[in-house]
Each structure stands twice: as structure tokens, then as C-alpha cells.
Design an enzyme around this catalytic site. Structure first.
Site, PDB file in Angstrom:
ATOM      1  N   LYS A  85       0.810  -1.222   0.000  1.00 23.83           N
ATOM      2  CA  LYS A  85       0.000   0.000   0.000  1.00 23.83           C
ATOM      3  C   LYS A  85       0.846   1.276   0.000  1.00 23.83           C
ATOM      4  O   LYS A  85       0.426   2.304  -0.512  1.00 23.83           O
ATOM      5  CB  LYS A  85      -0.934   0.001   1.211  1.00 23.83           C
ATOM      6  CG  LYS A  85      -2.071  -0.998   1.084  1.00 23.83           C
ATOM      7  CD  LYS A  85      -3.114  -0.771   2.164  1.00 23.83           C
ATOM      8  CE  LYS A  85      -4.383  -1.540   1.857  1.00 23.83           C
ATOM      9  NZ  LYS A  85      -4.236  -2.991   2.139  1.00 23.83           N
ATOM     10  N   GLU A 107      -9.940   7.059   3.055  1.00 22.10           N
ATOM     11  CA  GLU A 107     -10.789   6.120   3.774  1.00 22.10           C
ATOM     12  C   GLU A 107      -9.898   4.997   4.278  1.00 22.10           C
ATOM     13  O   GLU A 107      -8.837   4.744   3.718  1.00 22.10           O
ATOM     14  CB  GLU A 107     -11.838   5.540   2.816  1.00 22.10           C
ATOM     15  CG  GLU A 107     -11.344   4.373   1.931  1.00 22.10           C
ATOM     16  CD  GLU A 107     -10.274   4.741   0.908  1.00 22.10           C
ATOM     17  OE1 GLU A 107     -10.106   5.952   0.629  1.00 22.10           O
ATOM     18  OE2 GLU A 107      -9.597   3.819   0.389  1.00 22.10           O
ATOM     19  N   SER A 376       1.809  -9.814  -0.669  1.00 16.91           N
ATOM     20  CA  SER A 376       1.462  -8.381  -0.567  1.00 16.91           C
ATOM     21  C   SER A 376       1.777  -7.748   0.780  1.00 16.91           C
ATOM     22  O   SER A 376       1.997  -6.545   0.855  1.00 16.91           O
ATOM     23  CB  SER A 376      -0.023  -8.203  -0.892  1.00 16.91           C
ATOM     24  OG  SER A 376      -0.818  -9.049  -0.081  1.00 16.91           O
TER      25      SER A 376
HETATM   26  C1  LIG Z   1      -5.052  -3.970   1.620  1.00 18.02           C
HETATM   27  C2  LIG Z   1      -4.330  -5.226   1.368  1.00 18.02           C
HETATM   28  C3  LIG Z   1      -4.705  -6.100   0.317  1.00 18.02           C
HETATM   29  C4  LIG Z   1      -5.905  -5.866  -0.567  1.00 18.02           C
HETATM   30  O1  LIG Z   1      -5.813  -4.776  -1.421  1.00 18.02           O
HETATM   31  P1  LIG Z   1      -5.564  -4.913  -2.991  1.00 18.02           P
HETATM   32  O2  LIG Z   1      -5.894  -3.571  -3.501  1.00 18.02           O
HETATM   33  O3  LIG Z   1      -6.458  -5.977  -3.513  1.00 18.02           O
HETATM   34  O4  LIG Z   1      -4.135  -5.267  -3.175  1.00 18.02           O
HETATM   35  C5  LIG Z   1      -3.945  -7.239   0.115  1.00 18.02           C
HETATM   36  N1  LIG Z   1      -2.905  -7.542   0.907  1.00 18.02           N
HETATM   37  C6  LIG Z   1      -2.517  -6.747   1.926  1.00 18.02           C
HETATM   38  C7  LIG Z   1      -1.356  -7.149   2.762  1.00 18.02           C
HETATM   39  C8  LIG Z   1      -3.214  -5.563   2.195  1.00 18.02           C
HETATM   40  O5  LIG Z   1      -2.838  -4.790   3.216  1.00 18.02           O
END
Ligand SMILES: *Cc1c(COP(=O)(O)O)cnc(C)c1O
Length: 393
Positions: A85, A107, A376
Site C-alpha cells: 500500500k 478512507e 502483498s
Molecule cells: C489492503 C491489502 C490487500 C488488498 O488490497 P488490494 O488492492 O487488492 O491489493 C492485500 N494484501 C494486503 C497485505 C493488504 O494490506
């Protein structure tokens, strides 16, 4: 606007007239800065020296042996604030500052995006206000404290269901009233044009690095890339660079929650009955809705995947048969969470564990394949949830 921001039938701009000038200005700025040398230099410097890019591409020796394929992880979990993010937060904050905005609003659901925005605001000297549902504030105390420590004001949202959907509505209202000095920093590839395109651009660094690193390590492109899909920004971020390479299979994994039949999930693609074309928060895409078009509530063990709509570009890529989507349930997610921790010494975010679960569920299909999973985020934030689910003492 120069472009309508359409991805085939999906995307577009569905907002009240009062928001149009702000979106037009944002599109103009983005199109200009995207090709601006100085802007891209500053963006990349911040990503490198502040956020921690490039992130490693880690070969998973133990998992690969176990499953009979070659598994690599793209380590977005190692970034500052713990997930991908921050790429988008820094990109948009820098863009806002470049056009003289002094205030960021955003948000947040579980608070992860709020923390990323508050961090970017602190670093770039911008004021910051975060809209967060009153229920979420109660559930996510730690992230509320982090945002406040970073200098952000956290505004509780007490309308509607008092969660993410309502926080977005309040943030949009604030933006309409204060567009002169304020930028609305949206968190995923959702919302009206230019957000899905702009956020994909800021996240596309993930795929660019992955391609370079994998070519160095294996001298070839992957057979499969797997990413979890909430709004879809980490998935688009790693997919983008590989879209023209038709041989590379792109797989998105949604939150299957308690199972598709239970109705308690966030599987916009996998639940054919309730995942239908609709308009939400300014964009046309697949939305979980009842037969009257009322938006359905979602459930997932991972807060980051818990949203009723998916980014319009994903809807487009699937219709074009360029990407495919499946789901992992809460149970499968927890199993993958434990597996990666034990086999590789990496505790993933519960969101990312959904992508890892794909490997467990599709072992036979993946024999001898070269697989990249986009990790992620990291799992520190999920300890309480995981301990409860695993009944650890
Ligand atoms: C917020 C988040 C997501 C989901 O958001 P996407 O926009 O689909 O990438 C996925 N993994 C983590 C670790 C997050 O913090």
C-alpha cells in the site's frame, strides 16, 4: 476529461457533477506527471530510500520441494509499513504535493491504508485526515494509535453500517467541499477514473521488478503469477508487466470466507449468483448485490479482502480471458498462513495467505511449473486473529 477511463464495459466515471472538476484536474495532473522526469525521479528515490525498494524475489526451497514446482515470492511484506500500500500512498502524496495541495484525506477499513497515507503525509509535510467507520475504529485500535502518532486526525464515521463503505462516502463528501487544498488518496484500483489507472501505474513497479529479478534468476518468464484480490491493486501491480506475455498465466484469489454457498465471503467473481455488474463509488464493475441491487455485506478473515466490489480492470481482464479468478476460504487461508510460516520462516498477511493457498489447492496442475506469488504484506497485524483461528495457547 481526455479519457473516459473505460476498460471495455467496465470502469468509467459515475459521480455527482460537483466532483467532476476535481477528477478532471487529477487526470490532467497524472497524465502530465507520469511522463515527467523530475516527478518519476523523486518517486523512485522515495521508493528506494524510504520505502525499501526493490523488494527481494525469494526462492522457496522447502515449499518447492514439497509441491514439486519452483516457487518464488515477491516480498512486498518487507516494505515500510508492512505492505504494498505504501507504493500508492507515496505516489499519490507526491502528486498532490506537486500541484500545491496541502491536505490529504483517505478512507480506511482495517486501518492499513490509513497508516500508509498518514506515513506518506508525515514524510512529505502534508496535513492528513482519515475517515474510518466507528465499528472499525473499535476493532482496529492499534492502527488508530499508529495514525494518530503519525500526526493524522482520525474521523469516526457513524453513518450506515459504520464501516469501510460509509467511510468512502464521507471522504468523498469532504473532498467535494475542500477540493481546493485537498487530495483524496484512494487505496485500491477502484473508484472513478483516473484512480484505477493511476493506482495501477504506481503499483506496476512490483511486476517490473519481478520480471527483471526472475529473468536474472531463471532466464525465463514465469508460468503462473498468483496474487490475492481485494480491490485488486497488488494483483494489477504484479500482473501489468506480464499482460502482453500471453504464455504467463495470471491468477487472482478472492476471499472465499466461510464458503461460497454460505453467502459469507467477498468472492465477486466466484459467486455467479450475487457478483453482478453494478455501479459503486463512481465505477462500473462486478459488485456483490441482492436481486434488488442492494449491496451485500461481505465477510473474510482478512480485512483487506473484505469489500463488495472488485477493480474494473480485473473485470475486464477476466472477460478478455487474460486473467482468471478463484477463491480460498478462511480455513484454507489459515492453513497456508501456518504452512508458509513453518516451511519458509515467513509469516504472511492473511490477505497474502489466500494466494499461497492456491498452491496447496492446485498442486497437481502446478507440477514442474515456475510460479511467482505476490506476498502483498506481512502478518504481524494478524497475530490475534490467527492465534484465535488456530486455537494456539
Ligand atoms: C489492503 C491489502 C490487500 C488488498 O488490497 P488490494 O488492492 O487488492 O491489493 C492485500 N494484501 C494486503 C497485505 C493488504 O494490506
Amino acid at each position: 476529461m481526455k479519457s473516459l477511463g473505460k476498460f471495455g464495459d467496465f470502469g468509467g466515471v459515475f459521480v455527482p457533477e460537483t466532483l467532476m472538476p476535481a477528477l478532471e484536474e487529477l487526470e490532467k495532473t497524472f497524465l502530465k506527471l507520469k511522463n515527467d522526469k523530475k516527478f518519476n525521479y523523486e518517486f523512485n528515490e522515495l521508493l528506494r530510500k524510504y520505502a525499501g525498494r526493490p523488494t527481494p524475489l525469494t526462492f522457496c526451497q522447502n515449499l518447492s520441494k514439497k509441491f514439486g514446482c519452483k516457487i518464488y515470492l515477491k516480498r512486498e511484506d518487507l516494505l515500510h509499513t508492512g505492505a504494498h500500500k505504501i507504493n500508492n500512498a507515496i505516489g499519490q502524496a507526491l502528486l498532490a504535493k506537486s500541484i500545491g495541495k496541502t491536505r490529504l484525506i483517505a478512507e480506511t477499513g482495517a486501518g492499513q491504508h490509513g497508516v500508509a497515507v498518514a506515513t506518506a503525509a508525515a514524510k512529505l509535510g502534508l496535513k492528513c485526515e482519515i475517515y474510518m467507520g466507528a465499528i472499525d475504529i473499535r476493532r482496529q485500535k492499534l492502527n488508530v494509535h499508529r495514525m494518530k502518532l503519525l500526526g493524522a486526525k482520525v474521523n469516526p464515521v457513524t453513518t450506515g453500517g459504520k464501516t469501510l463503505k460509509d467511510a468512502i462516502n464521507d471522504a468523498l463528501r469532504d473532498w467535494t467541499a475542500n477540493v481546493e487544498n485537498t487530495h483524496y488518496l484512494l487505496g485500491s484500483v477502484l473508484g472513478p477514473h483516473p484512480y484505477p489507472t493511476m493506482i495501477a501505474y504506481f503499483q506496476s513497479i512490483i511486476g517490473k521488478e519481478t520480471k527483471k529479478q526472475l529473468l536474472e534468476a531463471e532466464r525465463k518468464l514465469p508460468d503462473v503469477i498468483v496474487a490475492c484480490v481485494g480491490g485488486g491493486s497488488n494483483a494489477i501491480g504484479i500482473f501489468k508487466e506480464f499482460i502482453p506475455s500471453n504464455r504467463v498465466k495470471l491468477v487472482g484469489v478472492e476471499a472465499g470466507g466461510l464458503g461460497i454457498a454460505s453467502g459469507k465471503h467477498a468472492a465477486r467473481f466466484s459467486d455467479k449468483k450475487t457478483g453482478r455488474l453494478g455501479i459503486i463509488h463512481g465505477t462500473k464493475t462486478l459488485v456483490l448485490q441482492d436481486k434488488y441491487g442492494q449491496i451485500l455485506n461481505t465477510h473474510s478473515i482478512s480485512a483487506g479482502l473484505d469489500y463488495s466490489a472488485v477493480g474494473p480492470e480485473h473485470a475486464f481482464l477476466r472477460r478478455a480471458k487474460r486473467s482468471e479468478y478463484t477463491y480460498a476460504t478462511d480455513k484454507e487461508c489459515i492453513q497456508a498462513f501456518q504452512l508458509l510460516s513453518r516451511e519458509e520462516g515467513i509469516i504472511p498477511a492473511l490477505e497474502s495467505a489466500h494466494a499461497v493457498a492456491y498452491i496447496i489447492k492446485n498442486t497437481s496442475k502446478l507440477k514442474n511449473k515456475l510460479v511467482v506469488i505476490n506476498l502483498s504484506g506481512r502478518g504481524d497485524k494478524d497475530m490475534d486473529t490467527a492465534v484465535k483461528a488456530l486455537k494456539l495457547k
